[in-house]
Design a protein around this motif. Structure first.
Motif, PDB file in Angstrom:
ATOM      1  N   MET A   1       0.847  -1.198   0.000  1.00  0.00           N
ATOM      2  CA  MET A   1       0.000   0.000   0.000  1.00  0.00           C
ATOM      3  C   MET A   1       0.885   1.253   0.000  1.00  0.00           C
ATOM      4  SD  MET A   1      -3.002   0.951   2.634  1.00  0.00           S
ATOM      5  CE  MET A   1      -4.077  -0.405   2.303  1.00  0.00           C
ATOM      6  N   ASP A   2       0.704   2.197  -0.951  1.00  0.00           N
ATOM      7  CA  ASP A   2       1.547   3.401  -0.974  1.00  0.00           C
ATOM      8  C   ASP A   2       1.062   4.412   0.070  1.00  0.00           C
ATOM      9  OD1 ASP A   2      -0.711   4.473  -2.000  1.00  0.00           O
ATOM     10  OD2 ASP A   2       0.021   4.576  -4.065  1.00  0.00           O
ATOM     11  N   THR A   3       1.845   5.501   0.201  1.00  0.00           N
ATOM     12  CA  THR A   3       1.553   6.512   1.231  1.00  0.00           C
ATOM     13  C   THR A   3       0.184   7.151   1.011  1.00  0.00           C
ATOM     14  OG1 THR A   3       3.885   7.016   0.996  1.00  0.00           O
ATOM     15  CG2 THR A   3       2.620   8.426   2.475  1.00  0.00           C
ATOM     16  N   GLY A   4      -0.159   7.441  -0.272  1.00  0.00           N
ATOM     17  CA  GLY A   4      -1.457   8.084  -0.592  1.00  0.00           C
ATOM     18  C   GLY A   4      -2.622   7.233  -0.131  1.00  0.00           C
ATOM     19  N   SER A   5      -2.555   5.931  -0.412  1.00  0.00           N
ATOM     20  CA  SER A   5      -3.647   5.025  -0.027  1.00  0.00           C
ATOM     21  C   SER A   5      -3.784   4.953   1.480  1.00  0.00           C
ATOM     22  CB  SER A   5      -3.395   3.615  -0.566  1.00  0.00           C
ATOM     23  OG  SER A   5      -3.374   3.647  -1.959  1.00  0.00           O
ATOM     24  N   LYS A   6      -2.582   4.960   2.162  1.00  0.00           N
ATOM     25  CA  LYS A   6      -2.612   4.911   3.640  1.00  0.00           C
ATOM     26  C   LYS A   6      -3.319   6.140   4.208  1.00  0.00           C
ATOM     27  CE  LYS A   6       1.309   2.098   4.936  1.00  0.00           C
ATOM     28  NZ  LYS A   6       2.728   2.158   5.337  1.00  0.00           N
ATOM     29  N   ASP A   7      -3.015   7.278   3.622  1.00  0.00           N
ATOM     30  CA  ASP A   7      -3.657   8.531   4.076  1.00  0.00           C
ATOM     31  C   ASP A   7      -5.171   8.452   3.930  1.00  0.00           C
ATOM     32  OD1 ASP A   7      -1.387   9.682   4.835  1.00  0.00           O
ATOM     33  OD2 ASP A   7      -1.135  10.967   3.035  1.00  0.00           O
ATOM     34  N   PHE A   8      -5.591   7.961   2.740  1.00  0.00           N
ATOM     35  CA  PHE A   8      -7.052   7.833   2.511  1.00  0.00           C
ATOM     36  C   PHE A   8      -7.678   6.891   3.544  1.00  0.00           C
ATOM     37  CE2 PHE A   8      -6.333   9.325  -1.956  1.00  0.00           C
ATOM     38  CZ  PHE A   8      -7.224  10.396  -1.899  1.00  0.00           C
ATOM     39  N   ALA A   9      -6.968   5.750   3.811  1.00  0.00           N
ATOM     40  CA  ALA A   9      -7.513   4.754   4.754  1.00  0.00           C
ATOM     41  C   ALA A   9      -7.628   5.337   6.161  1.00  0.00           C
ATOM     42  CB  ALA A   9      -6.618   3.514   4.762  1.00  0.00           C
ATOM     43  N   ARG A  10      -6.570   6.087   6.595  1.00  0.00           N
ATOM     44  CA  ARG A  10      -6.603   6.675   7.947  1.00  0.00           C
ATOM     45  C   ARG A  10      -7.699   7.725   8.059  1.00  0.00           C
ATOM     46  NH1 ARG A  10      -0.868   8.708   8.292  1.00  0.00           N
ATOM     47  NH2 ARG A  10      -1.717  10.139   9.841  1.00  0.00           N
ATOM     48  N   ARG A  11      -7.816   8.505   6.964  1.00  0.00           N
ATOM     49  CA  ARG A  11      -8.841   9.554   6.962  1.00  0.00           C
ATOM     50  C   ARG A  11     -10.242   8.926   7.076  1.00  0.00           C
ATOM     51  NH1 ARG A  11      -9.313  14.795   4.756  1.00  0.00           N
ATOM     52  NH2 ARG A  11     -11.312  15.148   3.736  1.00  0.00           N
ATOM     53  N   ARG A  12     -10.447   7.831   6.303  1.00  0.00           N
ATOM     54  CA  ARG A  12     -11.777   7.190   6.305  1.00  0.00           C
ATOM     55  C   ARG A  12     -12.064   6.505   7.654  1.00  0.00           C
ATOM     56  NH1 ARG A  12     -11.011   6.172   0.542  1.00  0.00           N
ATOM     57  NH2 ARG A  12     -10.113   4.137   0.980  1.00  0.00           N
ATOM     58  N   ALA A  13     -10.988   5.966   8.262  1.00  0.00           N
ATOM     59  CA  ALA A  13     -11.176   5.319   9.577  1.00  0.00           C
ATOM     60  C   ALA A  13     -11.625   6.353  10.600  1.00  0.00           C
ATOM     61  CB  ALA A  13      -9.870   4.665  10.027  1.00  0.00           C
ATOM     62  N   LEU A  14     -10.999   7.548  10.532  1.00  0.00           N
ATOM     63  CA  LEU A  14     -11.378   8.618  11.456  1.00  0.00           C
ATOM     64  C   LEU A  14     -12.850   9.038  11.228  1.00  0.00           C
ATOM     65  CD1 LEU A  14     -10.644  10.828  13.572  1.00  0.00           C
ATOM     66  CD2 LEU A  14     -10.026  12.279  11.634  1.00  0.00           C
ATOM     67  N   LEU A  15     -13.197   9.242   9.926  1.00  0.00           N
ATOM     68  CA  LEU A  15     -14.569   9.661   9.597  1.00  0.00           C
ATOM     69  C   LEU A  15     -15.583   8.594  10.048  1.00  0.00           C
ATOM     70  CD1 LEU A  15     -14.037  11.162   6.023  1.00  0.00           C
ATOM     71  CD2 LEU A  15     -14.600  12.425   8.103  1.00  0.00           C
ATOM     72  N   ALA A  16     -15.242   7.319   9.804  1.00  0.00           N
ATOM     73  CA  ALA A  16     -16.167   6.230  10.175  1.00  0.00           C
ATOM     74  C   ALA A  16     -16.340   6.160  11.686  1.00  0.00           C
ATOM     75  CB  ALA A  16     -15.635   4.900   9.638  1.00  0.00           C
ATOM     76  N   THR A  17     -15.230   6.385  12.433  1.00  0.00           N
ATOM     77  CA  THR A  17     -15.326   6.365  13.902  1.00  0.00           C
ATOM     78  C   THR A  17     -16.243   7.475  14.392  1.00  0.00           C
ATOM     79  OG1 THR A  17     -13.041   5.612  13.926  1.00  0.00           O
ATOM     80  CG2 THR A  17     -13.950   6.333  16.032  1.00  0.00           C
ATOM     81  N   LEU A  18     -16.056   8.670  13.817  1.00  0.00           N
ATOM     82  CA  LEU A  18     -16.905   9.805  14.215  1.00  0.00           C
ATOM     83  C   LEU A  18     -18.369   9.517  13.891  1.00  0.00           C
ATOM     84  CD1 LEU A  18     -14.710  12.838  13.075  1.00  0.00           C
ATOM     85  CD2 LEU A  18     -15.299  12.209  15.416  1.00  0.00           C
ATOM     86  N   LEU A  19     -18.606   8.959  12.681  1.00  0.00           N
ATOM     87  CA  LEU A  19     -19.988   8.631  12.273  1.00  0.00           C
ATOM     88  C   LEU A  19     -20.608   7.590  13.191  1.00  0.00           C
ATOM     89  CD1 LEU A  19     -20.080   8.498   8.387  1.00  0.00           C
ATOM     90  CD2 LEU A  19     -21.652   9.707   9.883  1.00  0.00           C
TER      91      LEU A  19
END
Lengths: 144, 268
Positions: A1-19
């Motif tokens: 997994m490249d750095t860009g994909s990791k960023d997207f995954a972390r961002r989505r994990a944060l959003l999903a946790t908040l949701l």
């Protein structure tokens, strides 16, 4: 997994946790009133039952008392036979009176008449008196 | 064709509606309303009265049979009583207002009945009867029979409790308008108000003063219950606002999540 994909995954994990957090709070807010409506009050029935002594109610007479914050009445129509009603007139809410000579209830506000069984005999009341459950234990009358 | 039929039914309904109202009012009003003078005036006075508002029509007090369209409607065989003599008015009104009659009869007013003392109609009027209030105790009316002094004292003694009753009544009406079930409170307030107004009929200032605390304590109890409900309604408003904010936040987060998937697809 490249750095860009990791960023997207972390961002989505944060959003999903908040949701998920917001979803949990909203679900709780929706379920709480349902639970409060369905859950029985602790010990409510025992507290609401009123105990009276048999001596308080003469034969052919009535005894008025407070039941769940509202006026109520118990009658002894035959020896050892007790009935209880809400003492609130079903017309506009006045407190009824017992007329021993006529063996009936009279509402002093608008002359509503009820029988000793709580049925409407005359006047404006639209419904019979609300009947209350009565049970006997030793020399006590339990209402409610 | 179907449209014409529906229109016909609508017209028939509109024509029949006034007839239904006419029929409800009975023969007393049908015959008396158009008559001039003393025969027709009571109908106009009765309209808008507390009796009309509660469905009490002519025969409720005067007897008779309002379903008959003939003079037999006013026959004693049909229970017609007509207008009572002055001294018989308390018994006439007391057929329904039992408690008030009891207090009135024991009062200075009631004891003077037949000797120049007032009866129900003297203060309340006969047909344009309104919900009784303290405005009935005033210098103009009371001075017709006696000095206003004692009556004024009685009014002052009752004023504070009456104001509390009216304020609570207005509060309950407002709660009812927003959909809260207030029938139980309204019943309790009606009973209390009736007992309080019965107290007036004793025309005994000392008795009013003695019992004022009891009435005010009961009113305070009801006011506390209403205040508790008001606090709960306020709490619900804040919770509702919180839910709306959380829903807005959730939709924002959803939008961001969707945007994140879209951007990843574009970069790949």
């Amino acid at each position: 997994m490249d750095t860009g994909s990791k960023d997207f995954a972390r961002r989505r994990a944060l959003l999903a946790t908040l949701l998920a957090g917001i979803g949990a709070v909203l679900t709780g807010a929706a379920l709480y009133p349902v639970w409060r409506f369905l859950a029985p009050r602790k010990g409510a029935e025992a507290q609401d039952q009123v105990a009276l002594s048999r001596d308080q109610v003469p034969l052919g007479g009535a005894h008025f008392f407070n039941f769940r914050g509202r006026p109520a009445v118990v009658l002894q129509t035959r020896a050892g036979h007790f009935t209880a009603f809400s003492a609130v007139c079903t017309h506009l809410g006045c407190v009824i009176q017992w007329q021993a000579a006529e063996q009936r209830f009279l509402c002093p506000c608008h002359a509503g008449l009820f029988s000793a069984e709580g049925a409407v005999l005359g006047g404006p009341p639209p419904r019979p008196l609300e009947s209350l459950a009565v049970s006997l234990r030793d020399d006590q009358i339990l209402v409610g | 064709m179907r449209r014409m039929g529906l229109a016909g039914l609508l017209i028939l309904g509109l024509l029949a509606a006034p007839l239904a109202v006419w029929a409800d009012e009975g023969s007393c009003i049908q015959c008396h309303a158009p008559q001039p003078g003393a025969l027709g005036e009571p109908v106009a006075l009765w309209r808008g009265s507390v009796h009309q508002g509660n469905g009490i029509s002519c025969h409720g007090c005067h007897g008779g049979d309002p379903t008959l369209m003939s003079m037999e409607a006013m026959s004693p065989e049909r229970g017609f009583l007509g207008a009572p003599e002055d001294s018989a008015v308390p018994s006439f009104c007391g057929r329904c207002h039992v408690g008030v009659e009891e207090d009135y009869r024991a009062s200075a007013h009631g004891l003077a009945l037949g000797e120049g003392g007032p009866q129900c109609v003297t203060c309340h009027g006969s047909h344009a009867v309104r919900v009784a209030g303290l405005d009935l105790i005033n210098p103009q009316d009371c001075s017709r029979c006696h000095d206003y002094g004692r009556a004024g004292e009685l009014r002052t003694a009752m004023e504070q409790t009456e104001t509390l009753i009216l304020a609570l009544d207005a509060e309950l009406k407002q709660l009812r308008r927003i959909g809260i079930a207030v029938e139980d409170w309204q019943g309790r307030l009606f009973a209390l108000r009736n007992d309080f107004h019965r107290l007036f009929h004793s025309v005994d200032v000392d008795k009013v003063r003695r019992q004022t605390d009891t009435f005010q304590a009961k009113l305070a109890g009801m006011q506390d219950e209403v205040a508790e409900l008001r606090a709960e309604l306020n709490q619900r408003k804040w919770i509702g606002a919180g839910v709306v904010i959380l829903l807005l936040a959730a939709s924002g987060l959803f939008a961001l999540l969707r945007q994140s998937y879209g951007r990843q697809e574009n970069t790949e």
